[in-house]
Design an enzyme around this catalytic site. Structure first.
Site, mmCIF file in Angstrom:
data_model
loop_
_atom_site.group_PDB
_atom_site.id
_atom_site.type_symbol
_atom_site.label_atom_id
_atom_site.label_comp_id
_atom_site.label_asym_id
_atom_site.label_seq_id
_atom_site.Cartn_x
_atom_site.Cartn_y
_atom_site.Cartn_z
ATOM 1 N N LYS A 11 1.700 14.196 -0.392
ATOM 2 C CA LYS A 11 1.649 14.499 1.039
ATOM 3 C C LYS A 11 2.466 15.761 1.368
ATOM 4 O O LYS A 11 3.223 16.252 0.520
ATOM 5 C CB LYS A 11 2.166 13.286 1.822
ATOM 6 C CG LYS A 11 1.264 12.051 1.700
ATOM 7 C CD LYS A 11 1.823 10.895 2.552
ATOM 8 C CE LYS A 11 0.905 9.697 2.514
ATOM 9 N NZ LYS A 11 1.441 8.580 3.357
ATOM 10 N N TYR A 51 -8.095 8.241 7.207
ATOM 11 C CA TYR A 51 -7.325 7.145 7.790
ATOM 12 C C TYR A 51 -8.152 6.378 8.825
ATOM 13 O O TYR A 51 -7.600 5.917 9.830
ATOM 14 C CB TYR A 51 -6.039 7.688 8.411
ATOM 15 C CG TYR A 51 -4.956 8.032 7.394
ATOM 16 C CD1 TYR A 51 -4.508 7.083 6.474
ATOM 17 C CD2 TYR A 51 -4.366 9.294 7.362
ATOM 18 C CE1 TYR A 51 -3.515 7.381 5.547
ATOM 19 C CE2 TYR A 51 -3.358 9.602 6.435
ATOM 20 C CZ TYR A 51 -2.949 8.633 5.536
ATOM 21 O OH TYR A 51 -1.953 8.932 4.627
ATOM 22 N N ARG A 87 -0.631 1.959 -7.117
ATOM 23 C CA ARG A 87 0.098 1.350 -5.990
ATOM 24 C C ARG A 87 1.468 0.863 -6.465
ATOM 25 O O ARG A 87 2.466 0.988 -5.755
ATOM 26 C CB ARG A 87 -0.701 0.187 -5.373
ATOM 27 C CG ARG A 87 -2.016 0.579 -4.716
ATOM 28 C CD ARG A 87 -1.894 1.313 -3.417
ATOM 29 N NE ARG A 87 -1.228 0.582 -2.367
ATOM 30 C CZ ARG A 87 -1.224 0.963 -1.077
ATOM 31 N NH1 ARG A 87 -1.863 2.071 -0.688
ATOM 32 N NH2 ARG A 87 -0.574 0.277 -0.178
ATOM 33 N N ASN A 114 6.441 9.390 3.228
ATOM 34 C CA ASN A 114 6.627 8.610 2.002
ATOM 35 C C ASN A 114 5.946 9.246 0.794
ATOM 36 O O ASN A 114 5.592 8.570 -0.161
ATOM 37 C CB ASN A 114 6.177 7.158 2.240
ATOM 38 C CG ASN A 114 4.736 7.096 2.724
ATOM 39 O OD1 ASN A 114 4.047 8.103 2.778
ATOM 40 N ND2 ASN A 114 4.287 5.906 3.070
ATOM 41 N N HIS A 117 0.095 9.302 -1.198
ATOM 42 C CA HIS A 117 -0.947 8.353 -0.790
ATOM 43 C C HIS A 117 -1.675 7.868 -2.031
ATOM 44 O O HIS A 117 -1.911 8.646 -2.947
ATOM 45 C CB HIS A 117 -1.969 9.023 0.143
ATOM 46 C CG HIS A 117 -3.209 8.188 0.315
ATOM 47 N ND1 HIS A 117 -3.286 7.152 1.208
ATOM 48 C CD2 HIS A 117 -4.397 8.189 -0.357
ATOM 49 C CE1 HIS A 117 -4.467 6.567 1.101
ATOM 50 N NE2 HIS A 117 -5.170 7.179 0.150
ATOM 51 N N GLU A 128 -12.651 7.712 -0.052
ATOM 52 C CA GLU A 128 -11.637 8.768 0.051
ATOM 53 C C GLU A 128 -11.946 9.917 -0.919
ATOM 54 O O GLU A 128 -11.768 11.088 -0.577
ATOM 55 C CB GLU A 128 -10.247 8.184 -0.235
ATOM 56 C CG GLU A 128 -9.788 7.244 0.878
ATOM 57 C CD GLU A 128 -8.535 6.457 0.518
ATOM 58 O OE1 GLU A 128 -7.892 6.749 -0.507
ATOM 59 O OE2 GLU A 128 -8.201 5.511 1.274
HETATM 60 P P1 IDP Z 1 0.055 2.987 2.491
HETATM 61 O O1 IDP Z 1 0.146 4.506 2.505
HETATM 62 O O2 IDP Z 1 1.174 2.365 1.693
HETATM 63 O O3 IDP Z 1 -1.315 2.472 2.104
HETATM 64 P P2 IDP Z 1 -0.668 2.306 5.258
HETATM 65 O O4 IDP Z 1 -0.231 1.069 5.958
HETATM 66 O O5 IDP Z 1 -2.090 2.410 4.829
HETATM 67 O O6 IDP Z 1 0.326 2.508 4.009
HETATM 68 O O7 IDP Z 1 -0.304 3.522 6.212
HETATM 69 C C1 IDP Z 1 -0.796 4.825 5.959
HETATM 70 C C2 IDP Z 1 0.337 5.817 6.171
HETATM 71 O O8 IDP Z 1 0.664 5.862 7.561
HETATM 72 C C3 IDP Z 1 1.649 5.461 5.476
HETATM 73 O O9 IDP Z 1 1.673 5.869 4.126
HETATM 74 C C4 IDP Z 1 2.655 6.193 6.315
HETATM 75 O O10 IDP Z 1 2.692 7.590 5.987
HETATM 76 C C5 IDP Z 1 2.060 6.042 7.726
HETATM 77 N N1 IDP Z 1 2.567 4.873 8.451
HETATM 78 C C6 IDP Z 1 2.358 3.565 8.145
HETATM 79 N N2 IDP Z 1 2.917 2.761 9.068
HETATM 80 C C7 IDP Z 1 3.492 3.564 9.970
HETATM 81 C C8 IDP Z 1 4.227 3.334 11.184
HETATM 82 O O11 IDP Z 1 4.427 2.178 11.613
HETATM 83 N N3 IDP Z 1 4.679 4.441 11.846
HETATM 84 C C9 IDP Z 1 4.437 5.711 11.409
HETATM 85 N N4 IDP Z 1 3.733 5.979 10.289
HETATM 86 C C10 IDP Z 1 3.276 4.922 9.577
HETATM 87 MG MG MG Z 2 -3.139 2.598 3.047
#
Ligand code: IDP
Ligand code: MG
Length: 155
Positions: A11, A51, A87, A114, A117, A128
């Protein structure tokens, strides 16, 4: 077990923090194969496709702003059960909760920024991958180390 493909992004925070090499090294060290890789900037339209499951959530505008804020590195990673292996390597979504030893656990302390992805299933991986890559950009060339990476019945 099956050979799977998963869509990975380093990212914008991972690119800005010069972590591309360390993140890609972890994937290679794990023994998974890179079958496609490029740097690009995600557009708002691509973000909505990528997304789709989050578009209606309150945090989506912030997420779109973040993911389109600078270049990312997109990869397709292949290997036995590559989706779940990646994952596990990535760690939990929130960097404050992800285990030490994982990419998110070792390099960050943010829920949004984080670093990486990874697709959450084989079907989402297919969708994707189509957002980021044409068939002609995917190189499924067997590597000479593959026979020493997993047994034939694992693929
Ligand atoms: P993942 O990346 O571990 O699959 P997801 O729940 O699919 O997590 O969320 C996609 C991305 O959205 C996350 O990696 C993070 O960057 C962002 N994200 C997830 N939850 C939140 C939130 O509550 N606030 C702000 N950003 C979030
Ligand atoms: Mg996800």
């Amino acid at each position: 077990m099956a050979l799977e493909r998963t869509l990975i992004l380093v990212k914008p925070d991972g690119v800005q923090r010069r972590l591309i090499g360390r993140i890609v090294s972890r994937i290679e060290d794990k023994g998974l194969q890179i079958v496609a890789m490029k740097m690009l900037q995600i557009t708002p339209e691509m973000s909505r496709q990528h997304y789709a499951e989050h578009v209606s959530k309150p945090f989506y505008p912030e997420l779109e702003g973040f993911i389109t804020s600078g270049p990312v590195v997109a990869l397709i990673i292949e290997g036995p059960e590559a989706v779940s292996v990646m994952r596990t390597l990535m760690g939990a979504t929130n960097g404050r909760a992800s285990a030490p030893g994982t990419i998110r656990g070792d390099y960050g302390a943010s829920r949004q920024m984080n670093l990486i992805h990874g697709s959450d299933g084989v079907d989402s991986a297919k969708k994707e991958i189509a957002v980021y890559f044409k068939d002609s950009e995917i190189f499924a060339t067997p590597l000479c180390i593959t026979p020493w990476s997993w047994a034939p019945e694992e693929a």
